[in-house]
Design a protein around this motif. Structure first.
Motif, PDB file in Angstrom:
ATOM      1  N   ILE A 138    -123.471   4.641 -54.596  1.00 24.64           N
ATOM      2  CA  ILE A 138    -123.777   4.314 -53.196  1.00 24.64           C
ATOM      3  C   ILE A 138    -122.493   4.035 -52.421  1.00 24.64           C
ATOM      4  O   ILE A 138    -122.312   4.490 -51.280  1.00 24.64           O
ATOM      5  CB  ILE A 138    -124.728   3.101 -53.118  1.00 24.64           C
ATOM      6  CG1 ILE A 138    -126.164   3.560 -53.353  1.00 24.64           C
ATOM      7  CG2 ILE A 138    -124.652   2.402 -51.772  1.00 24.64           C
ATOM      8  CD1 ILE A 138    -126.708   4.482 -52.270  1.00 24.64           C
ATOM      9  N   LYS A 139    -121.586   3.289 -53.027  1.00 24.30           N
ATOM     10  CA  LYS A 139    -120.322   2.991 -52.355  1.00 24.30           C
ATOM     11  C   LYS A 139    -119.544   4.271 -52.059  1.00 24.30           C
ATOM     12  O   LYS A 139    -119.015   4.449 -50.953  1.00 24.30           O
ATOM     13  CB  LYS A 139    -119.480   2.051 -53.226  1.00 24.30           C
ATOM     14  CG  LYS A 139    -120.003   0.632 -53.306  1.00 24.30           C
ATOM     15  CD  LYS A 139    -119.108  -0.225 -54.202  1.00 24.30           C
ATOM     16  CE  LYS A 139    -119.585  -1.670 -54.253  1.00 24.30           C
ATOM     17  NZ  LYS A 139    -118.736  -2.506 -55.150  1.00 24.30           N
ATOM     18  N   LEU A 140    -119.473   5.162 -53.042  1.00 22.87           N
ATOM     19  CA  LEU A 140    -118.750   6.409 -52.838  1.00 22.87           C
ATOM     20  C   LEU A 140    -119.434   7.256 -51.759  1.00 22.87           C
ATOM     21  O   LEU A 140    -118.758   7.818 -50.882  1.00 22.87           O
ATOM     22  CB  LEU A 140    -118.670   7.188 -54.152  1.00 22.87           C
ATOM     23  CG  LEU A 140    -117.954   8.538 -54.106  1.00 22.87           C
ATOM     24  CD1 LEU A 140    -116.544   8.396 -53.538  1.00 22.87           C
ATOM     25  CD2 LEU A 140    -117.925   9.168 -55.500  1.00 22.87           C
ATOM     26  N   ALA A 141    -120.753   7.341 -51.806  1.00 21.26           N
ATOM     27  CA  ALA A 141    -121.478   8.116 -50.797  1.00 21.26           C
ATOM     28  C   ALA A 141    -121.251   7.560 -49.405  1.00 21.26           C
ATOM     29  O   ALA A 141    -121.101   8.320 -48.436  1.00 21.26           O
ATOM     30  CB  ALA A 141    -122.972   8.132 -51.130  1.00 21.26           C
ATOM     31  N   ALA A 142    -121.217   6.235 -49.277  1.00 19.77           N
ATOM     32  CA  ALA A 142    -120.980   5.609 -47.972  1.00 19.77           C
ATOM     33  C   ALA A 142    -119.561   5.888 -47.479  1.00 19.77           C
ATOM     34  O   ALA A 142    -119.339   6.078 -46.274  1.00 19.77           O
ATOM     35  CB  ALA A 142    -121.234   4.114 -48.056  1.00 19.77           C
ATOM     36  N   GLU A 143    -118.589   5.912 -48.390  1.00 19.03           N
ATOM     37  CA  GLU A 143    -117.211   6.244 -48.008  1.00 19.03           C
ATOM     38  C   GLU A 143    -117.135   7.683 -47.489  1.00 19.03           C
ATOM     39  O   GLU A 143    -116.474   7.962 -46.475  1.00 19.03           O
ATOM     40  CB  GLU A 143    -116.278   6.077 -49.215  1.00 19.03           C
ATOM     41  CG  GLU A 143    -116.137   4.648 -49.723  1.00 19.03           C
ATOM     42  CD  GLU A 143    -115.174   3.808 -48.897  1.00 19.03           C
ATOM     43  OE1 GLU A 143    -114.655   4.315 -47.879  1.00 19.03           O
ATOM     44  OE2 GLU A 143    -114.966   2.640 -49.263  1.00 19.03           O
ATOM     45  N   VAL A 144    -117.822   8.596 -48.188  1.00 17.16           N
ATOM     46  CA  VAL A 144    -117.846   9.988 -47.734  1.00 17.16           C
ATOM     47  C   VAL A 144    -118.514  10.064 -46.359  1.00 17.16           C
ATOM     48  O   VAL A 144    -118.021  10.755 -45.450  1.00 17.16           O
ATOM     49  CB  VAL A 144    -118.602  10.883 -48.745  1.00 17.16           C
ATOM     50  CG1 VAL A 144    -118.652  12.330 -48.232  1.00 17.16           C
ATOM     51  CG2 VAL A 144    -117.949  10.832 -50.115  1.00 17.16           C
ATOM     52  N   PHE A 145    -119.606   9.359 -46.202  1.00 15.02           N
ATOM     53  CA  PHE A 145    -120.339   9.373 -44.944  1.00 15.02           C
ATOM     54  C   PHE A 145    -119.464   8.895 -43.789  1.00 15.02           C
ATOM     55  O   PHE A 145    -119.428   9.530 -42.716  1.00 15.02           O
ATOM     56  CB  PHE A 145    -121.589   8.496 -45.058  1.00 15.02           C
ATOM     57  CG  PHE A 145    -122.443   8.476 -43.823  1.00 15.02           C
ATOM     58  CD1 PHE A 145    -123.256   9.551 -43.508  1.00 15.02           C
ATOM     59  CD2 PHE A 145    -122.438   7.379 -42.972  1.00 15.02           C
ATOM     60  CE1 PHE A 145    -124.049   9.544 -42.366  1.00 15.02           C
ATOM     61  CE2 PHE A 145    -123.223   7.356 -41.827  1.00 15.02           C
ATOM     62  CZ  PHE A 145    -124.040   8.433 -41.523  1.00 15.02           C
ATOM     63  N   ALA A 146    -118.757   7.791 -43.986  1.00 16.84           N
ATOM     64  CA  ALA A 146    -117.895   7.268 -42.929  1.00 16.84           C
ATOM     65  C   ALA A 146    -116.821   8.284 -42.544  1.00 16.84           C
ATOM     66  O   ALA A 146    -116.526   8.480 -41.352  1.00 16.84           O
ATOM     67  CB  ALA A 146    -117.261   5.956 -43.378  1.00 16.84           C
TER      68      ALA A 146
END
Length: 422
Positions: free
Chosen positions: A402-410
């Motif tokens: 989730i953290k990695l996905a959120a970083e990609v999203f940002a």
């Protein structure tokens, strides 16, 4: 950093080059992440494993009123199951009908019955010509899917921090072709909105031109608190006080509490509505799975046991929500690229980017190996008029993913927003 609109042309181009380089690194990682659907993670499903052991070949399978749970009968459900679900849904046992595992199935059936046979003696929808339905937006795609499937004209009703725009709702229900409204009153999908007392009371006080108008009140997340418990007014009681006892159907289930494929679902409504429903339902089934109803009751014992169980769910998913929110706050605040909800419960975070960016963001995320709910899904017909809203579902993947996905999203949000500005 300043808002992107306040940067010089050179600074914007410099920032865009940096973001593209970061995005390429994500592409090179060959990611396979998923933030598309609001499913419980496997660690949440493990919480209910003990429920599989409460009934075995040696168990007494007799309900409190003497009903043999193995046999036919008991159309509206076991009394103890009605009590458990009524306590969960802030209703009364006598107003309940217990079904199978899916509240969405109940909603579909209610609309299907209304379409084919009518509501409490009114003409069936199928014989009334054009039917319209009010849809608070952004909202739940599967709700919209049902009303679209039946060919209803869906009308967008904007949501704010207190619920749907009631001035619009009160005006639209003057039209006799408007037959219902979708509502997720607590931790709405996707915004996490909790309806205010005023909104609930105004809904209960509606004077629809159509006698067969109903509020479809989906209590999908009524006990899914991330922090402190939040209580709202009981819409069914408010309708009774307002002199409109038949105006609402309340739905709920244990789908995200125990096992989504093997929970129990329920409907709460007035006695007149209940009689009308059972008169039609008796031709459909002799009764739903009473062994599963008994299993849930034996496992939780009462509403207190269920609430303690939900605290364990919250402990698992709260860090995921907080991780997404922390990354969005850190990476996007002040840039002028969008806003996002900070829900106190439920299963989703709603992100609203700049106009005409959502499809591009979701597309770039897919290229980077991160699957998200399709842009437009939170609006009827899949058409977001601003192409701006994106639903984020943090629950299914492990926290590190989730953290990695959120970083990609940002990164993608910034990149797409800058490209649009340039």
């Amino acid at each position: 950093m300043k808002a992107y609109k306040d940067l010089s042309k050179e600074k914007r181009q410099e920032e865009l080059s940096r973001l593209k380089a970061q995005y390429q690194k994500y592409l090179d990682m060959n990611l396979s992440l998923n933030m598309a659907r609001g499913k419980p993670g496997s660690d949440q499903l493990d919480l209910s494993r003990g429920m599989l052991d409460v009934i075995n070949a040696e168990s007494d399978l007799t309900a409190s009123d003497g009903t043999d749970a193995r046999n036919y009968g008991c159309l509206d459900g076991l009394m103890e199951a009605k009590k458990l679900m009524a306590d969960m849904m802030d209703s009364k046992p006598e107003d309940m009908i217990i079904y199978g595992n899916s509240s969405l199935n109940i909603m579909y059936d209610q609309i299907s019955r209304s379409y084919s046979f009518g509501v409490m003696g009114e003409m069936p929808f199928c014989k009334q010509g054009k039917i319209k339905w009010l849809c608070p937006v952004p909202g739940y795609d599967r709700h919209f899917g049902i009303t679209e499937f039946f060919g209803f004209e869906m009308i967008n009703i904007p949501m704010d921090d207190y619920g749907p725009n009631m001035d619009m709702v009160e005006e639209y229900v003057k039209d006799p072709t408007v037959k219902g409204i979708w509502c997720v009153p607590k931790y709405s999908n996707p915004g996490g909105v909790v309806y205010s007392d005023e909104v609930i009371q105004r809904l209960a006080a509606l004077e629809p031109a159509a006698k067969d108008f109903r509020i479809y009140w989906d209590n999908a997340y009524c006990v899914h608190h991330l922090y402190e418990e939040i209580n709202i007014h009981d819409i069914l009681e408010e309708c009774k006080k307002a002199g409109h006892p038949n105006l609402v159907y309340k739905f709920g289930s244990t789908s995200k509490i125990t096992f989504p494929g093997a929970g129990i679902a329920a409907l709460a409504t007035s006695q007149d509505n209940k009689k009308d429903i059972l008169n039609q339902m008796k031709h459909q089934t002799i009764g739903h799975d009473k062994l599963n109803q008994l299993r849930h009751v034996l496992y939780f014992k009462d509403i207190n046991g269920l609430k303690e169980h939900m605290k364990k769910h919250a402990d698992i998913i709260r860090p995921k929500f907080e991780a997404v929110e922390e990354i969005l706050d850190r990476e996007l605040t002040g840039l002028g690229v969008g806003s996002w909800s900070k829900p106190r419960g439920g299963y989703f975070i709603s992100f609203t980017g700049n106009k005409n960016t959502a499809k591009a963001i979701v597309g770039k995320m897919k290229e980077a190996g991160v699957v998200m709910t399709g842009a437009g899904a939170t609006y009827p017909y899949g058409k977001d008029p601003d192409d701006a809203n994106i639903r984020i579902a943090p629950t299914l993947p492990p926290l590190d993913e989730i953290k990695l996905a959120a970083e990609v999203f940002a990164t993608v949000v910034k990149m797409v927003s800058l490209e649009q500005l340039i």
